[in-house]
Design a protein around this motif. Structure first.
Motif, PDB file in Angstrom:
ATOM      1  N   GLY A   1      -9.174   8.008 -11.254  1.00 27.97           N
ATOM      2  CA  GLY A   1      -7.957   8.233 -10.485  1.00 27.97           C
ATOM      3  C   GLY A   1      -6.796   8.692 -11.355  1.00 27.97           C
ATOM      4  O   GLY A   1      -6.776   8.491 -12.566  1.00 27.97           O
ATOM      5  N   GLY A   2      -5.812   9.325 -10.709  1.00 29.76           N
ATOM      6  CA  GLY A   2      -4.552   9.625 -11.384  1.00 29.76           C
ATOM      7  C   GLY A   2      -3.680   8.388 -11.274  1.00 29.76           C
ATOM      8  O   GLY A   2      -4.174   7.288 -11.038  1.00 29.76           O
ATOM      9  N   GLY A   3      -2.382   8.544 -11.393  1.00 30.36           N
ATOM     10  CA  GLY A   3      -1.518   7.368 -11.409  1.00 30.36           C
ATOM     11  C   GLY A   3      -0.658   7.175 -10.174  1.00 30.36           C
ATOM     12  O   GLY A   3       0.251   6.357 -10.180  1.00 30.36           O
ATOM     13  N   MET A   4      -0.965   7.926  -9.099  1.00 31.24           N
ATOM     14  CA  MET A   4      -0.078   7.868  -7.936  1.00 31.24           C
ATOM     15  C   MET A   4       0.029   6.469  -7.332  1.00 31.24           C
ATOM     16  O   MET A   4       1.140   5.994  -7.045  1.00 31.24           O
ATOM     17  N   ASP A   5      -1.113   5.831  -7.097  1.00 24.86           N
ATOM     18  CA  ASP A   5      -1.118   4.640  -6.255  1.00 24.86           C
ATOM     19  C   ASP A   5      -0.352   3.487  -6.904  1.00 24.86           C
ATOM     20  O   ASP A   5       0.457   2.810  -6.251  1.00 24.86           O
ATOM     21  N   GLN A   6      -0.610   3.279  -8.192  1.00 28.85           N
ATOM     22  CA  GLN A   6       0.030   2.166  -8.895  1.00 28.85           C
ATOM     23  C   GLN A   6       1.536   2.427  -9.042  1.00 28.85           C
ATOM     24  O   GLN A   6       2.350   1.505  -8.926  1.00 28.85           O
TER      25      GLN A   6
ATOM     26  N   ARG B   1     -18.063  11.702  -5.359  1.00 27.62           N
ATOM     27  CA  ARG B   1     -17.507  12.987  -4.921  1.00 27.62           C
ATOM     28  C   ARG B   1     -16.091  13.182  -5.455  1.00 27.62           C
ATOM     29  O   ARG B   1     -15.683  14.283  -5.782  1.00 27.62           O
ATOM     30  N   TYR B   2     -15.334  12.087  -5.535  1.00 23.18           N
ATOM     31  CA  TYR B   2     -13.984  12.159  -6.109  1.00 23.18           C
ATOM     32  C   TYR B   2     -14.080  12.579  -7.583  1.00 23.18           C
ATOM     33  O   TYR B   2     -13.400  13.513  -8.031  1.00 23.18           O
ATOM     34  N   ASN B   3     -14.929  11.876  -8.337  1.00 21.72           N
ATOM     35  CA  ASN B   3     -15.028  12.176  -9.764  1.00 21.72           C
ATOM     36  C   ASN B   3     -15.556  13.592  -9.996  1.00 21.72           C
ATOM     37  O   ASN B   3     -15.181  14.252 -10.971  1.00 21.72           O
TER      38      ASN B   3
ATOM     39  N   GLU C   1     -14.028   3.803   0.402  1.00 19.88           N
ATOM     40  CA  GLU C   1     -13.926   2.767  -0.619  1.00 19.88           C
ATOM     41  C   GLU C   1     -13.962   3.388  -2.006  1.00 19.88           C
ATOM     42  O   GLU C   1     -14.905   4.099  -2.343  1.00 19.88           O
ATOM     43  N   LYS C   2     -12.922   3.099  -2.792  1.00 21.27           N
ATOM     44  CA  LYS C   2     -12.831   3.706  -4.118  1.00 21.27           C
ATOM     45  C   LYS C   2     -14.007   3.325  -5.006  1.00 21.27           C
ATOM     46  O   LYS C   2     -14.385   4.078  -5.887  1.00 21.27           O
ATOM     47  N   SER C   3     -14.524   2.104  -4.804  1.00 19.94           N
ATOM     48  CA  SER C   3     -15.564   1.646  -5.711  1.00 19.94           C
ATOM     49  C   SER C   3     -16.947   2.017  -5.191  1.00 19.94           C
ATOM     50  O   SER C   3     -17.943   1.710  -5.810  1.00 19.94           O
TER      51      SER C   3
ATOM     52  N   GLY D   1       0.743  16.359  -1.683  1.00 17.57           N
ATOM     53  CA  GLY D   1       0.407  16.334  -3.113  1.00 17.57           C
ATOM     54  C   GLY D   1      -0.871  15.541  -3.278  1.00 17.57           C
ATOM     55  O   GLY D   1      -0.885  14.467  -3.859  1.00 17.57           O
ATOM     56  N   GLU D   2      -1.969  16.110  -2.750  1.00 15.06           N
ATOM     57  CA  GLU D   2      -3.231  15.358  -2.766  1.00 15.06           C
ATOM     58  C   GLU D   2      -4.162  15.949  -3.819  1.00 15.06           C
ATOM     59  O   GLU D   2      -4.303  17.168  -3.915  1.00 15.06           O
ATOM     60  N   HIS D   3      -4.760  15.062  -4.588  1.00 13.90           N
ATOM     61  CA  HIS D   3      -5.648  15.452  -5.696  1.00 13.90           C
ATOM     62  C   HIS D   3      -4.889  16.305  -6.718  1.00 13.90           C
ATOM     63  O   HIS D   3      -5.464  17.187  -7.345  1.00 13.90           O
ATOM     64  N   THR D   4      -3.613  16.030  -6.848  1.00 15.30           N
ATOM     65  CA  THR D   4      -2.824  16.709  -7.880  1.00 15.30           C
ATOM     66  C   THR D   4      -2.529  15.776  -9.048  1.00 15.30           C
ATOM     67  O   THR D   4      -2.344  16.238 -10.172  1.00 15.30           O
ATOM     68  N   ASP D   5      -2.495  14.455  -8.798  1.00 13.38           N
ATOM     69  CA  ASP D   5      -2.012  13.548  -9.865  1.00 13.38           C
ATOM     70  C   ASP D   5      -2.882  13.611 -11.109  1.00 13.38           C
ATOM     71  O   ASP D   5      -2.368  13.716 -12.223  1.00 13.38           O
ATOM     72  N   TYR D   6      -4.222  13.617 -10.931  1.00 15.84           N
ATOM     73  CA  TYR D   6      -5.073  13.641 -12.133  1.00 15.84           C
ATOM     74  C   TYR D   6      -5.113  15.031 -12.765  1.00 15.84           C
ATOM     75  O   TYR D   6      -5.728  15.225 -13.807  1.00 15.84           O
TER      76      TYR D   6
ATOM     77  N   GLY E   1       0.846  -1.187   0.000  1.00 18.57           N
ATOM     78  CA  GLY E   1       0.000   0.000   0.000  1.00 18.57           C
ATOM     79  C   GLY E   1       0.883   1.239   0.000  1.00 18.57           C
ATOM     80  O   GLY E   1       2.113   1.144  -0.056  1.00 18.57           O
ATOM     81  N   ARG E   2       0.260   2.396   0.062  1.00 17.81           N
ATOM     82  CA  ARG E   2       1.057   3.642   0.093  1.00 17.81           C
ATOM     83  C   ARG E   2       0.419   4.652   1.050  1.00 17.81           C
ATOM     84  O   ARG E   2      -0.778   4.601   1.343  1.00 17.81           O
ATOM     85  N   VAL E   3       1.275   5.533   1.545  1.00 18.98           N
ATOM     86  CA  VAL E   3       0.799   6.698   2.295  1.00 18.98           C
ATOM     87  C   VAL E   3       1.294   7.914   1.534  1.00 18.98           C
ATOM     88  O   VAL E   3       2.506   8.044   1.297  1.00 18.98           O
TER      89      VAL E   3
HETATM   90  C1  GLA Z   1      -6.928   8.288  -4.755  1.00 17.98           C
HETATM   91  C2  GLA Z   1      -6.534   8.104  -6.208  1.00 17.98           C
HETATM   92  C3  GLA Z   1      -5.188   8.753  -6.494  1.00 17.98           C
HETATM   93  C4  GLA Z   1      -5.166  10.198  -6.019  1.00 17.98           C
HETATM   94  C5  GLA Z   1      -5.678  10.319  -4.581  1.00 17.98           C
HETATM   95  C6  GLA Z   1      -5.827  11.752  -4.138  1.00 17.98           C
HETATM   96  O1  GLA Z   1      -6.043   7.586  -3.927  1.00 17.98           O
HETATM   97  O2  GLA Z   1      -6.473   6.732  -6.526  1.00 17.98           O
HETATM   98  O3  GLA Z   1      -4.893   8.652  -7.861  1.00 17.98           O
HETATM   99  O4  GLA Z   1      -5.898  11.019  -6.878  1.00 17.98           O
HETATM  100  O5  GLA Z   1      -6.918   9.669  -4.421  1.00 17.98           O
HETATM  101  O6  GLA Z   1      -4.594  12.405  -4.118  1.00 17.98           O
END
Ligand code: GLA
Length: 413
Positions: free
Chosen positions: A171-176, A226-228, A218-220, A21-26, A15-17
């Motif tokens: 989502g952006g690409g941060m998590d993967q 609200r995220y989208n 939960e992402k799903s 830089g939140e809500h910047t990736d997308y 996982g990641r913490v």
């Molecule tokens: C979720 C998304 C990420 C990122 C964060 C907010 O974890 O999967 O891509 O947008 O939210 O920073």
């Protein structure tokens, strides 16, 4: 038909913490997370038919099976198999032939639905298992002597970021990327378009305390809409702000046509950020302006925070975390009363900084502590946040110290 190959494998994905830089990736701006020493793992054997069969020791996750043939249909919304299906679908759509399948068990110690990306870890672990089963190596992307080329970690991270959108979050690409590129003892500057990852050493003596708000993220499910919506508002704000930059075009826009919308990246590096925000404020609705201001200021904070870490100025890093939290609370409106309470308690107990981490709407906060403040901060959170809500102490899934860990991989068992 089962394979005669009795080898057993383990795909492990952390996982990641996100540190800042939140809500910047997308929005095409950098992020600064760590991969953590908590993971999702798939113990599997390779089978000769194109099928995925997985179960889990947890009763919450029912066993499932699906064929590795296009189209891979989604299961019901919220079904955990969708993350595995997303990985398979992404690989197939990328033209990777998946003639062999996997069967096995999913487990791990990454807390679920906590904003720590256990879902992306499952997507990445599934992809690594399927690639292993089909003889595709994942490496650093260097060309090989025999002319063949494995899939690079960067390629796989970008592919899985797109694939996971199959589950619904834009989502952006941060998590993967964090999951695949983790480096022990390091934070990761991740940039997009094109994807790049730069490890930055975390100074000795500093720790990241992770505290669950006890509200599922939960992402799903619930947070998805609200995220989208935030992602859409950012695009709208950017398109509308085109008239607010000199000459009706973005700074640094070179020979672009004058009606080209600026990129957030151009705006973050604007020479006069205060002036930019004043002009944009006159054009945008109050809500869109707040979203815009969060993205632009957060983009600047990431660069400042990375520099602070390189300078071993962790008190400065902590202050930037606090500014980030305030911006997420007031401008981006993704915090909750629980997350604000955790941040407040952690700071009062001596943390150098604290903020919500991940998408928000629940999930976790992260607090930056030095060796001498870890214990008092955890004690204060236990006494003032968890005991009143739980009637007892938190579990080690709710409150723990996260260590910056290594990236995902597959091992023979
Ligand atoms: C979720 C998304 C990420 C990122 C964060 C907010 O974890 O999967 O891509 O947008 O939210 O920073």
């Amino acid at each position: 038909m089962r394979s005669r190959d009795a080898a057993r494998w383990r795909a492990i994905a952390p996982g990641r913490v996100n540190l800042i830089g939140e809500h910047t990736d997308y929005n095409g701006l950098p992020v600064f997370p760590i991969a953590i020493d908590r993971d999702v793992r798939i113990e599997f054997r390779v089978v000769d038919d194109p099928v995925v069969r997985l179960d889990s020791p947890s009763a919450r996750f029912a066993p499932f099976a699906f064929q590795l043939k296009r189209p891979i249909e989604p299961a019901a919304q919220g079904d955990w198999s969708n993350y595995v299906r997303a990985a398979a679908r992404g690989l197939l759509e990328h033209g990777i032939s998946l003639k062999r399948g996997i069967e096995g068990t999913v487990s791990g110690d990454a807390p679920i639905a906590s904003g720590l990306s256990s879902s992306s870890a499952l997507v990445v672990a599934s992809a690594l298992a399927l690639l292993k089963a089909n003889g595709v190596d994942v490496d650093d992307g260097a060309a090989r002597g025999d002319g063949s080329r494995a899939m690079s970690r960067l390629e796989l991270a970008a592919l899985m970021a797109r694939a996971e959108r199959f589950v619904g979050l834009e989502g952006g690409g941060m998590d993967q990327a964090a999951c695949l590129h983790g480096v022990e003892g390091h934070a990761l500057r991740i940039e997009f378009d094109p994807l790049r990852v730069t490890p930055v050493p975390v100074p000795d003596g500093w720790r990241w305390v992770v505290a669950s708000s006890l509200v599922r993220a939960e992402k799903s499910a619930g947070a998805r809409g609200r995220y989208n919506e935030r992602a859409r508002q950012c695009r709208e704000a950017l398109a509308a702000s085109v008239g607010a930059v000199p000459g009706g075009q973005a700074p640094n826009s070179g020979n672009r046509a004058t009606n080209t919308a600026p990129a957030y990246n151009d705006l973050v590096s604007a020479a006069d950020p205060g002036g930019l925000l004043r002009r944009v404020r006159r054009i945008l609705s109050p809500v869109l302006f707040r979203r815009f201001r969060h993205v632009v200021t957060e983009g600047r904070r990431v660069a400042l925070a990375e520099q602070a870490m390189r300078d071993v100025n962790m008190h400065r890093f902590g202050q930037l975390m606090v500014r980030s939290h305030e911006s997420l609370r007031d401008d981006y409106e993704v915090s909750t009363g629980e997350l604000d309470a955790i941040v407040g308690v952690a700071l009062e107990a001596g943390a150098a900084g604290a903020r919500l981490t991940g998408a928000g709407f629940g999930g976790c906060a992260v607090a930056l502590c030095d060796d001498s403040t870890v214990a008092p901060v955890m004690e204060a959170l236990t006494a003032r946040f968890y005991k009143p809500r739980l009637g007892g102490p938190p579990t080690t899934d709710m409150l723990f110290v996260a260590k910056p860990g290594g990236g995902a991989g597959v091992q023979e068992m």
